[in-house]
Design a protein around this motif. Sequence first.
Motif, mmCIF file in Angstrom:
data_model
loop_
_atom_site.group_PDB
_atom_site.id
_atom_site.type_symbol
_atom_site.label_atom_id
_atom_site.label_comp_id
_atom_site.label_asym_id
_atom_site.label_seq_id
_atom_site.Cartn_x
_atom_site.Cartn_y
_atom_site.Cartn_z
ATOM 1 N N GLY A 86 60.828 -2.649 80.184
ATOM 2 C CA GLY A 86 59.686 -1.752 80.354
ATOM 3 C C GLY A 86 59.487 -0.845 79.153
ATOM 4 O O GLY A 86 58.360 -0.643 78.691
ATOM 5 N N MET A 87 60.577 -0.292 78.637
ATOM 6 C CA MET A 87 60.463 0.587 77.475
ATOM 7 C C MET A 87 60.013 -0.190 76.243
ATOM 8 O O MET A 87 59.215 0.309 75.455
ATOM 9 C CB MET A 87 61.787 1.318 77.231
ATOM 10 N N GLY A 88 60.509 -1.424 76.094
ATOM 11 C CA GLY A 88 60.063 -2.246 74.987
ATOM 12 C C GLY A 88 58.576 -2.549 75.084
ATOM 13 O O GLY A 88 57.837 -2.451 74.089
ATOM 14 N N ALA A 89 58.118 -2.882 76.285
ATOM 15 C CA ALA A 89 56.696 -3.157 76.487
ATOM 16 C C ALA A 89 55.866 -1.906 76.236
ATOM 17 O O ALA A 89 54.796 -1.967 75.610
ATOM 18 C CB ALA A 89 56.463 -3.688 77.905
ATOM 19 N N MET A 90 56.360 -0.763 76.687
ATOM 20 C CA MET A 90 55.635 0.489 76.467
ATOM 21 C C MET A 90 55.567 0.798 74.975
ATOM 22 O O MET A 90 54.517 1.175 74.459
ATOM 23 C CB MET A 90 56.297 1.637 77.243
ATOM 24 N N ASP A 99 55.537 -1.310 72.653
ATOM 25 C CA ASP A 99 54.620 -2.290 72.061
ATOM 26 C C ASP A 99 53.180 -2.078 72.507
ATOM 27 O O ASP A 99 52.287 -2.819 72.067
ATOM 28 C CB ASP A 99 55.052 -3.714 72.435
ATOM 29 N N GLY A 100 52.950 -1.111 73.394
ATOM 30 C CA GLY A 100 51.597 -0.844 73.885
ATOM 31 C C GLY A 100 51.147 -1.784 74.984
ATOM 32 O O GLY A 100 49.968 -1.798 75.348
ATOM 33 N N ASP A 101 52.059 -2.571 75.549
ATOM 34 C CA ASP A 101 51.723 -3.502 76.628
ATOM 35 C C ASP A 101 51.945 -2.794 77.960
ATOM 36 O O ASP A 101 52.998 -2.918 78.584
ATOM 37 C CB ASP A 101 52.568 -4.771 76.512
ATOM 38 N N LEU A 102 50.937 -2.046 78.386
ATOM 39 C CA LEU A 102 51.074 -1.234 79.594
ATOM 40 C C LEU A 102 51.154 -2.070 80.861
ATOM 41 O O LEU A 102 51.765 -1.644 81.847
ATOM 42 C CB LEU A 102 49.939 -0.224 79.677
ATOM 43 N N VAL A 103 50.564 -3.248 80.856
ATOM 44 C CA VAL A 103 50.647 -4.119 82.036
ATOM 45 C C VAL A 103 52.093 -4.564 82.235
ATOM 46 O O VAL A 103 52.647 -4.443 83.338
ATOM 47 C CB VAL A 103 49.686 -5.322 81.904
ATOM 48 N N ALA A 104 52.715 -5.071 81.178
ATOM 49 C CA ALA A 104 54.109 -5.517 81.280
ATOM 50 C C ALA A 104 55.039 -4.337 81.569
ATOM 51 O O ALA A 104 55.987 -4.469 82.351
ATOM 52 C CB ALA A 104 54.537 -6.234 80.002
ATOM 53 N N ALA A 105 54.767 -3.190 80.946
ATOM 54 C CA ALA A 105 55.593 -2.004 81.199
ATOM 55 C C ALA A 105 55.495 -1.595 82.660
ATOM 56 O O ALA A 105 56.509 -1.306 83.303
ATOM 57 C CB ALA A 105 55.161 -0.852 80.290
ATOM 58 N N ASN A 106 54.287 -1.580 83.195
ATOM 59 C CA ASN A 106 54.099 -1.202 84.592
ATOM 60 C C ASN A 106 54.845 -2.166 85.515
ATOM 61 O O ASN A 106 55.520 -1.735 86.456
ATOM 62 C CB ASN A 106 52.612 -1.167 84.947
ATOM 63 N N GLU A 107 54.739 -3.458 85.236
ATOM 64 C CA GLU A 107 55.443 -4.448 86.062
ATOM 65 C C GLU A 107 56.952 -4.221 86.019
ATOM 66 O O GLU A 107 57.628 -4.293 87.051
ATOM 67 C CB GLU A 107 55.102 -5.865 85.595
ATOM 68 N N ALA A 108 57.479 -3.928 84.844
ATOM 69 C CA ALA A 108 58.920 -3.692 84.726
ATOM 70 C C ALA A 108 59.342 -2.445 85.487
ATOM 71 O O ALA A 108 60.345 -2.463 86.213
ATOM 72 C CB ALA A 108 59.308 -3.572 83.246
ATOM 73 N N PHE A 109 58.589 -1.373 85.345
ATOM 74 C CA PHE A 109 58.971 -0.136 86.032
ATOM 75 C C PHE A 109 58.735 -0.223 87.538
ATOM 76 O O PHE A 109 59.440 0.417 88.319
ATOM 77 C CB PHE A 109 58.277 1.066 85.398
ATOM 78 N N GLU A 110 57.759 -1.043 87.954
ATOM 79 C CA GLU A 110 57.597 -1.318 89.388
ATOM 80 C C GLU A 110 58.881 -1.946 89.918
ATOM 81 O O GLU A 110 59.360 -1.595 90.995
ATOM 82 C CB GLU A 110 56.418 -2.272 89.638
ATOM 83 N N ARG A 111 59.421 -2.880 89.152
ATOM 84 C CA ARG A 111 60.662 -3.544 89.555
ATOM 85 C C ARG A 111 61.803 -2.535 89.607
ATOM 86 O O ARG A 111 62.614 -2.541 90.535
ATOM 87 C CB ARG A 111 60.972 -4.665 88.558
ATOM 88 N N VAL A 112 61.868 -1.647 88.619
ATOM 89 C CA VAL A 112 62.930 -0.646 88.586
ATOM 90 C C VAL A 112 62.884 0.236 89.835
ATOM 91 O O VAL A 112 63.908 0.445 90.482
ATOM 92 C CB VAL A 112 62.839 0.222 87.304
#
Length: 187
Positions: free
Chosen positions: A74-78, A80-93
């Motif tokens: 999630g932090m890597g995606a954030m 990189d500016g990929d908020l969709v992937a970051a959101n999905e990762a943090f949803e999982r967290v």
Amino acid sequence: MRWRAALVGLALLGGLWTGGGDALADQTDTRLNDLFELLAEAEHLDDATRAADRIWRIWIEHPDSDVSDWMRRGMGAMNDGDLVAANEAFERVVRLAPDFAEGWNKRATVRYFRGDFDGSVADIQRTLVLEPRHFGALSGLGLIYIALEQPEGAAKALGAALEIFPLMPGGRERFEALKDQFKGRRL
């Protein structure tokens, strides 16, 4: 708009860490008590910054390796500016570890950047239930209240962050500027 940009740095101070901590920990790590004491009593910015950095490193780690892996994704995606992937990762967290404060804080940050202020505030509130000393969440809450043109809430949140982290870079100046900007209104 100037306030928004200025407080983004404050809200995310140390919040995009990608490195590991001293150990697998979370907001319950006993080392945090001494670090928060150092943070509150620091007389020099360098000392305060070192304490804050160590706090962030502890906050982002979790004893469950799956949770830690999703945090890093999630932090890597954030970053990189990929908020969709970051959101999905943090949803999982937050699903895997609902008592992990930093998972909620990171999702709050993503929600803020996606314009979901209500969702971000809800996640910040959960973060603060789990870690009341979370100066990053408090400064993020101030950022949201500024965006919503609610100076009273912004001043309260930023003031609470400064009680925890008195030497927060730019924090005191931003707090005073906020008070000046909204002179005549009750803060």
